[in-house]
Scaffold this active site. Structure first.
Site, PDB file in Angstrom:
ATOM      1  N   TYR A  27       0.815  -1.209   0.000  1.00  0.00           N
ATOM      2  CA  TYR A  27       0.000   0.000   0.000  1.00  0.00           C
ATOM      3  C   TYR A  27       0.853   1.266   0.000  1.00  0.00           C
ATOM      4  O   TYR A  27       0.592   2.214   0.743  1.00  0.00           O
ATOM      5  CB  TYR A  27      -0.957  -0.004   1.202  1.00  0.00           C
ATOM      6  CG  TYR A  27      -1.911  -1.162   1.179  1.00  0.00           C
ATOM      7  CD1 TYR A  27      -2.972  -1.195   0.275  1.00  0.00           C
ATOM      8  CD2 TYR A  27      -1.739  -2.246   2.030  1.00  0.00           C
ATOM      9  CE1 TYR A  27      -3.848  -2.261   0.229  1.00  0.00           C
ATOM     10  CE2 TYR A  27      -2.606  -3.333   1.992  1.00  0.00           C
ATOM     11  CZ  TYR A  27      -3.655  -3.333   1.086  1.00  0.00           C
ATOM     12  OH  TYR A  27      -4.514  -4.405   1.034  1.00  0.00           O
ATOM     13  N   TYR A 164     -13.241  -6.876   5.027  1.00  0.00           N
ATOM     14  CA  TYR A 164     -11.970  -7.031   4.309  1.00  0.00           C
ATOM     15  C   TYR A 164     -11.549  -8.493   4.434  1.00  0.00           C
ATOM     16  O   TYR A 164     -11.488  -9.045   5.535  1.00  0.00           O
ATOM     17  CB  TYR A 164     -10.879  -6.135   4.897  1.00  0.00           C
ATOM     18  CG  TYR A 164      -9.521  -6.399   4.287  1.00  0.00           C
ATOM     19  CD1 TYR A 164      -9.167  -5.838   3.070  1.00  0.00           C
ATOM     20  CD2 TYR A 164      -8.615  -7.248   4.915  1.00  0.00           C
ATOM     21  CE1 TYR A 164      -7.933  -6.109   2.491  1.00  0.00           C
ATOM     22  CE2 TYR A 164      -7.383  -7.520   4.342  1.00  0.00           C
ATOM     23  CZ  TYR A 164      -7.046  -6.955   3.134  1.00  0.00           C
ATOM     24  OH  TYR A 164      -5.836  -7.240   2.565  1.00  0.00           O
ATOM     25  N   ASP A 267     -14.372 -15.737   8.367  1.00  0.00           N
ATOM     26  CA  ASP A 267     -12.975 -15.361   8.149  1.00  0.00           C
ATOM     27  C   ASP A 267     -12.398 -14.953   9.509  1.00  0.00           C
ATOM     28  O   ASP A 267     -12.567 -13.827   9.959  1.00  0.00           O
ATOM     29  CB  ASP A 267     -12.925 -14.205   7.150  1.00  0.00           C
ATOM     30  CG  ASP A 267     -11.517 -13.669   6.931  1.00  0.00           C
ATOM     31  OD1 ASP A 267     -10.598 -14.079   7.672  1.00  0.00           O
ATOM     32  OD2 ASP A 267     -11.349 -12.811   6.045  1.00  0.00           O
ATOM     33  N   LYS A 296      -2.563 -15.569   9.983  1.00  0.00           N
ATOM     34  CA  LYS A 296      -1.863 -14.583  10.804  1.00  0.00           C
ATOM     35  C   LYS A 296      -1.182 -15.186  12.021  1.00  0.00           C
ATOM     36  O   LYS A 296      -0.040 -15.595  11.963  1.00  0.00           O
ATOM     37  CB  LYS A 296      -2.819 -13.452  11.191  1.00  0.00           C
ATOM     38  CG  LYS A 296      -3.132 -12.502  10.035  1.00  0.00           C
ATOM     39  CD  LYS A 296      -3.774 -11.227  10.486  1.00  0.00           C
ATOM     40  CE  LYS A 296      -4.084 -10.293   9.326  1.00  0.00           C
ATOM     41  NZ  LYS A 296      -2.892  -9.743   8.671  1.00  0.00           N
TER      42      LYS A 296
END
Length: 458
Positions: A27, A164, A267, A296
């Site tokens: 980003y 997201y 998720d 993660k």
């Protein structure tokens, strides 16, 4: 920003300058003055950073390296697991072969997965290389399930605004289509269905929750013939805005999916393994999805690894479908080194000490961030589990707030209008105090000036 293509030789310039000449960061533009700090060491919850001008900073990592390093850095148990596996072998293909670290990891994940009386268990594990890939696998699985069930028209997904789920294409297609990070690709993303985001947990009334549930039911009914599954981040939307919503919304999602023959996908990549105060966010409502994605924190931040876990029924239906297989197979699927470290990480979680750590952190974040509410630039402060958020009234000055936080001994990575923290579970009370003090001070130093100037201009 001036973008560059440098031909200077390594050794004549700093590591940061060499980075700016060749690397592309997430980003961020490929530019000559991209704000960067070199990591010289990491230990416990602290990073040793070196700035452009050579100055060094010893900071608390308030980000857990994007929410993954829950046990901190150089953890002796995880280090030892990695070294033991390296002494055996680091990788073998997973097509036609298996190995102990992968089998043990699958067994651990099934044992830890959300469960509830009368609900099918999650018991089939597909190992992937990253969180985004596990979401891709989950979405493909849902479509294959519907096709194998004789419903080939069901190839779209129902999601909620503010979500997201990753940066790969199918995952982007179920992220917020308007206020998300992927508005640059409208012609390439799937045309999915989006319900409003649920009301905020801290202020939700029964009437607001019911109104949201009614709209969700109506959307599912209207599009049920083309929907394969519902996909959400349970309880806490992460990169879409750190939005926490009531646990009873998960029960509604389960009912809607069941009523219309849809699979329910949770998720849990950001929320899994204790971050919200329960082992999984689904546990807050005793709801079991048909498919769950984790990543993660799975390896404690050591190596990239994720998993998609589904019920036996979903796996069985797809396995006897026309394709005869789940059509996905990453090269590094089930990497033994990553699996070995993941087993060690889950072993630490199994001892249950994380609960006390998350509770301690949550209390420290709630009390430590409360003073930020007095700042004119701040719209709200919220916490859930080991997550603390300062929401600004306008966009955050990422570079300035990051630099200010470093001066106060804290590493932050703000985004949008949020200055937030997800610290490692081993953080002490004094380290949490340093984080909250640094966050508040950084916002005050950077954004109170802006707010004051706006007031003067008005």
């Amino acid at each position: 920003m001036e973008c560059l293509s440098s031909e200077r030789k390594p050794g004549t310039v700093s590591l940061i300058e060499r980075d700016r000449a060749r690397l592309w960061h997430p980003y961020a533009p490929a530019c000559a003055d991209l704000p960067l700090w070199e990591v010289e060491a990491a230990d416990g919850v602290r990073l040793s950073l070196r700035a452009d001008d050579g100055t060094r900073h010893h900071v608390v990592d308030a980000m857990s390296s994007w929410w993954s390093a829950i046990h901190g850095y150089r953890h002796p148990v995880l280090d030892a697991a990695a070294k033991r596996q390296l002494d055996r072998y680091s990788h073998v293909m997973f097509g036609g072969l298996t190995h102990a670290p992968a089998v043990e990891l699958a067994e651990r994940l099934v044992e830890m997965a959300p469960s509830a009386p009368g609900s099918p268990r999650l018991e089939r594990v597909f190992l992937a290389d990253s969180g985004s890939v596990s979401v891709e696998v989950a979405l493909k699985l849902a479509v294959q399930f519907q096709m194998a069930s004789g419903k080939p028209s069901r190839q779209r997904f129902l999601s909620i605004r503010g979500g997201y789920h990753g940066d790969t294409f199918a995952a982007m297609g179920v992220c917020d289509p308007v206020d998300g990070m992927h508005a640059a690709f409208p012609g390439l993303l799937a045309d999915n269905v989006f319900a409003p985001r649920p009301p905020t947990a801290a202020s939700a009334t029964p009437e607001a929750v019911q109104a949201w549930a009614t709209e969700l039911h109506d959307l599912a009914a209207e599009h049920s013939e083309v929907l394969a599954a519902v996909i959400v981040e349970p309880l806490l939307q992460g990169a879409g805005g750190m939005h926490a919503y009531p646990a009873e919304c998960l029960t509604t999602l389960r009912k809607v999916a069941d009523q219309h023959g849809l699979l329910l996908i949770f998720d849990e990549i950001a929320t899994g393994f204790g971050r919200t105060g329960e082992l999984f966010a689904a546990d807050h409502a005793a709801v079991v999805p048909d498919i769950m994605c984790v990543g993660k924190a799975l390896t404690g931040g050591y190596l990239t690894l994720a998993a998609m876990i589904c019920t036996a029924d979903v796996a069985a239906v797809v396995s006897v479908g026309s394709a005869g297989a789940l059509l996905h197979g990453p090269t590094f699927m089930g990497n033994p080194l990553a699996c070995a470290v993941a087993n060690a990480s889950l072993g630490i979680i199994d001892d249950g000490s994380w609960r006390a750590g998350v509770a301690r952190i949550g209390a420290g974040l709630a009390s430590g961030l409360a003073p930020a509410l007095a700042l004119d630039a701040v719209r709200a402060v919220r916490t859930i589990g080991a997550v603390g958020v300062i929401e600004l009234r306008g966009a955050v000055d990422v570079a300035a707030v990051t630099a200010a936080a470093i001066r106060h001994g804290v590493w932050l990575r703000p985004f949008r209008n949020l200055v937030y923290t997800m610290p490692p579970y081993i953080s002490t009370a004094s380290e949490i105090d340093q984080i909250t003090t640094g966050m508040t001070a950084a916002v005050s130093e950077v954004h109170e000036i802006t707010a004051a100037r706006r007031g003067e201009a008005a």
